[in-house]
Structures are given as C-alpha cells and as structure tokens.
Write a protein that holds these residues in place. Structure first.
Motif, PDB file in Angstrom:
ATOM      1  N   PHE A  50       0.830  -1.210   0.000  1.00 11.82           N
ATOM      2  CA  PHE A  50       0.000   0.000   0.000  1.00 11.82           C
ATOM      3  C   PHE A  50       0.860   1.255   0.000  1.00 11.82           C
ATOM      4  O   PHE A  50       0.559   2.233  -0.688  1.00 11.82           O
ATOM      5  CB  PHE A  50      -0.944   0.005   1.212  1.00 11.82           C
ATOM      6  CG  PHE A  50      -1.791   1.238   1.290  1.00 11.82           C
ATOM      7  CD1 PHE A  50      -2.927   1.369   0.497  1.00 11.82           C
ATOM      8  CD2 PHE A  50      -1.454   2.278   2.144  1.00 11.82           C
ATOM      9  CE1 PHE A  50      -3.702   2.526   0.550  1.00 11.82           C
ATOM     10  CE2 PHE A  50      -2.224   3.428   2.203  1.00 11.82           C
ATOM     11  CZ  PHE A  50      -3.353   3.560   1.412  1.00 11.82           C
ATOM     12  N   THR A  51       1.944   1.242   0.762  1.00 10.37           N
ATOM     13  CA  THR A  51       2.847   2.393   0.824  1.00 10.37           C
ATOM     14  C   THR A  51       3.538   2.598  -0.517  1.00 10.37           C
ATOM     15  O   THR A  51       3.737   3.735  -0.952  1.00 10.37           O
ATOM     16  CB  THR A  51       3.887   2.213   1.946  1.00 10.37           C
ATOM     17  OG1 THR A  51       3.204   1.922   3.160  1.00 10.37           O
ATOM     18  CG2 THR A  51       4.728   3.458   2.128  1.00 10.37           C
ATOM     19  N   ILE A  52       3.902   1.509  -1.180  1.00  9.57           N
ATOM     20  CA  ILE A  52       4.519   1.613  -2.505  1.00  9.57           C
ATOM     21  C   ILE A  52       3.557   2.297  -3.471  1.00  9.57           C
ATOM     22  O   ILE A  52       3.938   3.223  -4.194  1.00  9.57           O
ATOM     23  CB  ILE A  52       4.936   0.219  -3.034  1.00  9.57           C
ATOM     24  CG1 ILE A  52       6.046  -0.363  -2.161  1.00  9.57           C
ATOM     25  CG2 ILE A  52       5.371   0.293  -4.497  1.00  9.57           C
ATOM     26  CD1 ILE A  52       6.338  -1.834  -2.418  1.00  9.57           C
ATOM     27  N   VAL A  53       2.304   1.872  -3.463  1.00  8.35           N
ATOM     28  CA  VAL A  53       1.293   2.490  -4.327  1.00  8.35           C
ATOM     29  C   VAL A  53       1.175   3.985  -4.014  1.00  8.35           C
ATOM     30  O   VAL A  53       1.133   4.822  -4.927  1.00  8.35           O
ATOM     31  CB  VAL A  53      -0.074   1.778  -4.187  1.00  8.35           C
ATOM     32  CG1 VAL A  53      -1.172   2.533  -4.919  1.00  8.35           C
ATOM     33  CG2 VAL A  53       0.011   0.348  -4.704  1.00  8.35           C
ATOM     34  N   SER A  54       1.145   4.342  -2.732  1.00 13.91           N
ATOM     35  CA  SER A  54       1.052   5.749  -2.327  1.00 13.91           C
ATOM     36  C   SER A  54       2.261   6.556  -2.792  1.00 13.91           C
ATOM     37  O   SER A  54       2.121   7.691  -3.250  1.00 13.91           O
ATOM     38  CB  SER A  54       0.924   5.859  -0.808  1.00 13.91           C
ATOM     39  OG  SER A  54      -0.256   5.253  -0.370  1.00 13.91           O
ATOM     40  N   GLU A  55       3.453   5.974  -2.664  1.00  9.46           N
ATOM     41  CA  GLU A  55       4.670   6.663  -3.112  1.00  9.46           C
ATOM     42  C   GLU A  55       4.682   6.833  -4.629  1.00  9.46           C
ATOM     43  O   GLU A  55       5.126   7.865  -5.142  1.00  9.46           O
ATOM     44  CB  GLU A  55       5.921   5.911  -2.649  1.00  9.46           C
ATOM     45  CG  GLU A  55       6.159   5.983  -1.152  1.00  9.46           C
ATOM     46  CD  GLU A  55       6.387   7.405  -0.656  1.00  9.46           C
ATOM     47  OE1 GLU A  55       7.177   8.146  -1.289  1.00  9.46           O
ATOM     48  OE2 GLU A  55       5.771   7.777   0.351  1.00  9.46           O
ATOM     49  N   LEU A  56       4.210   5.832  -5.355  1.00  7.56           N
ATOM     50  CA  LEU A  56       4.141   5.937  -6.810  1.00  7.56           C
ATOM     51  C   LEU A  56       3.201   7.061  -7.238  1.00  7.56           C
ATOM     52  O   LEU A  56       3.476   7.789  -8.192  1.00  7.56           O
ATOM     53  CB  LEU A  56       3.695   4.613  -7.435  1.00  7.56           C
ATOM     54  CG  LEU A  56       4.681   3.460  -7.341  1.00  7.56           C
ATOM     55  CD1 LEU A  56       4.046   2.175  -7.858  1.00  7.56           C
ATOM     56  CD2 LEU A  56       5.965   3.769  -8.099  1.00  7.56           C
ATOM     57  N   GLU A  57       2.106   7.204  -6.508  1.00 10.00           N
ATOM     58  CA  GLU A  57       1.152   8.271  -6.816  1.00 10.00           C
ATOM     59  C   GLU A  57       1.818   9.643  -6.743  1.00 10.00           C
ATOM     60  O   GLU A  57       1.519  10.532  -7.532  1.00 10.00           O
ATOM     61  CB  GLU A  57      -0.031   8.208  -5.848  1.00 10.00           C
ATOM     62  CG  GLU A  57      -1.086   9.255  -6.100  1.00 10.00           C
ATOM     63  CD  GLU A  57      -2.272   9.133  -5.161  1.00 10.00           C
ATOM     64  OE1 GLU A  57      -3.151  10.016  -5.230  1.00 10.00           O
ATOM     65  OE2 GLU A  57      -2.338   8.184  -4.357  1.00 10.00           O
ATOM     66  N   LYS A  58       2.745   9.821  -5.820  1.00  9.59           N
ATOM     67  CA  LYS A  58       3.448  11.094  -5.645  1.00  9.59           C
ATOM     68  C   LYS A  58       4.549  11.302  -6.680  1.00  9.59           C
ATOM     69  O   LYS A  58       5.072  12.402  -6.822  1.00  9.59           O
ATOM     70  CB  LYS A  58       4.085  11.148  -4.254  1.00  9.59           C
ATOM     71  CG  LYS A  58       3.111  11.114  -3.117  1.00  9.59           C
ATOM     72  CD  LYS A  58       3.885  11.075  -1.805  1.00  9.59           C
ATOM     73  CE  LYS A  58       3.071  10.538  -0.667  1.00  9.59           C
ATOM     74  NZ  LYS A  58       3.880  10.330   0.551  1.00  9.59           N
ATOM     75  N   SER A  59       4.927  10.254  -7.389  1.00  8.91           N
ATOM     76  CA  SER A  59       6.056  10.332  -8.311  1.00  8.91           C
ATOM     77  C   SER A  59       5.688  11.089  -9.588  1.00  8.91           C
ATOM     78  O   SER A  59       4.515  11.166  -9.955  1.00  8.91           O
ATOM     79  CB  SER A  59       6.537   8.927  -8.672  1.00  8.91           C
ATOM     80  OG  SER A  59       5.642   8.324  -9.590  1.00  8.91           O
ATOM     81  N   PRO A  60       6.691  11.637 -10.270  1.00  6.01           N
ATOM     82  CA  PRO A  60       6.437  12.337 -11.527  1.00  6.01           C
ATOM     83  C   PRO A  60       5.787  11.432 -12.576  1.00  6.01           C
ATOM     84  O   PRO A  60       5.021  11.900 -13.411  1.00  6.01           O
ATOM     85  CB  PRO A  60       7.827  12.770 -12.001  1.00  6.01           C
ATOM     86  CG  PRO A  60       8.703  12.683 -10.815  1.00  6.01           C
ATOM     87  CD  PRO A  60       8.104  11.671  -9.895  1.00  6.01           C
TER      88      PRO A  60
END
Length: 137
Positions: A50-60
C-alpha cells in the motif's frame, strides 16, 4: 484515424487537441516505467504494498494520479519472481498481516541499469520532440 469531438477542449499545450479516447499521446501508457519507479521507492527502505502504491502516486510518473493497485501488486510479484525484490509477511498483534517488500542486490543493479537506459531515452526523446516541433509549427 482519431476524431476530435466538437466539444473537446485543448490541453495545456497550444493547438493540441484533447482526444476523448485513451490515446497514448496523453502520456498514460508509461507502464514500462513502473519497474524503475518501484525499485527507486524500495531503494530508500522496505515498504508495504500500500505504501509503494502511495509513493508511486506522488512520483512524476503518475503525476498525482493513483496507479492501479492491482497492477502494481501484480508487478511486484513478477519482480520478486525475477529476483529483483524479496518479500516477507509482517505480523503485528491485532493487525492483519502485511507483506513487506525489499530490493535485492540484483534489484539495485537493475535500478542502476535503468538510470543509464533512461538517460539514453531522454536524449532520444529530446531529439524526437525537436523533430516533431519543427514539423508541426
């Protein structure tokens, strides 16, 4: 041939029509770049899915849009099978077990390779953009 609807608005780029269909020209088909993005997230520290998905959302790459979580989990499994990641279950009292992913030594080598590949892509894309602009201006 792609048709433009009469009520379509232009995008932020001048004279670039906004197509109603999910056209690759809208930048949505960058799924091949999910692998280096996941590796980059995990290079900093081990993470729950879930955290990986959240971090990807913030990525360019995702530009503030949540990626398809099911697709991300599917890709995490493929990356683990390829030896780029490991995972283990984290069990905290009273909580549901969570899978924690970590990058492997091979994953770090892969990420370093992606750096070189993406630099090459960036150079070639810059040339392509210049060529397209010269033909469309």
């Amino acid at each position: 041939m792609i048709e433009k609807k009469d009520d379509d608005k232009n995008t932020s780029h001048k004279n670039v029509p906004f197509f109603a269909m999910d056209c690759p020209c809208k930048g949505k088909n960058l799924d091949k770049l999910i692998q280096p993005s996941i590796l980059l997230v995990l290079s900093k520290k081990s993470q729950h899915g879930f955290t990986i998905v959240s971090e990807l959302e913030k990525s360019p790459l995702c530009n503030g849009n949540a990626p398809d979580a099911t697709g991300v989990y599917r890709y995490l499994k493929k990356m683990e099978e390829a030896g780029l990641l490991t995972s283990e279950w984290e069990i905290e009292s009273g909580d549901k077990p969570k899978r924690v992913y970590a990058i492997t030594a091979n994953g770090r080598k892969c990420l370093a390779n992606w750096s070189e590949v993406l630099e090459n892509y960036a150079r070639n894309i810059t040339i392509l953009v210049e060529q397209i602009r010269s033909e469309t201006e």
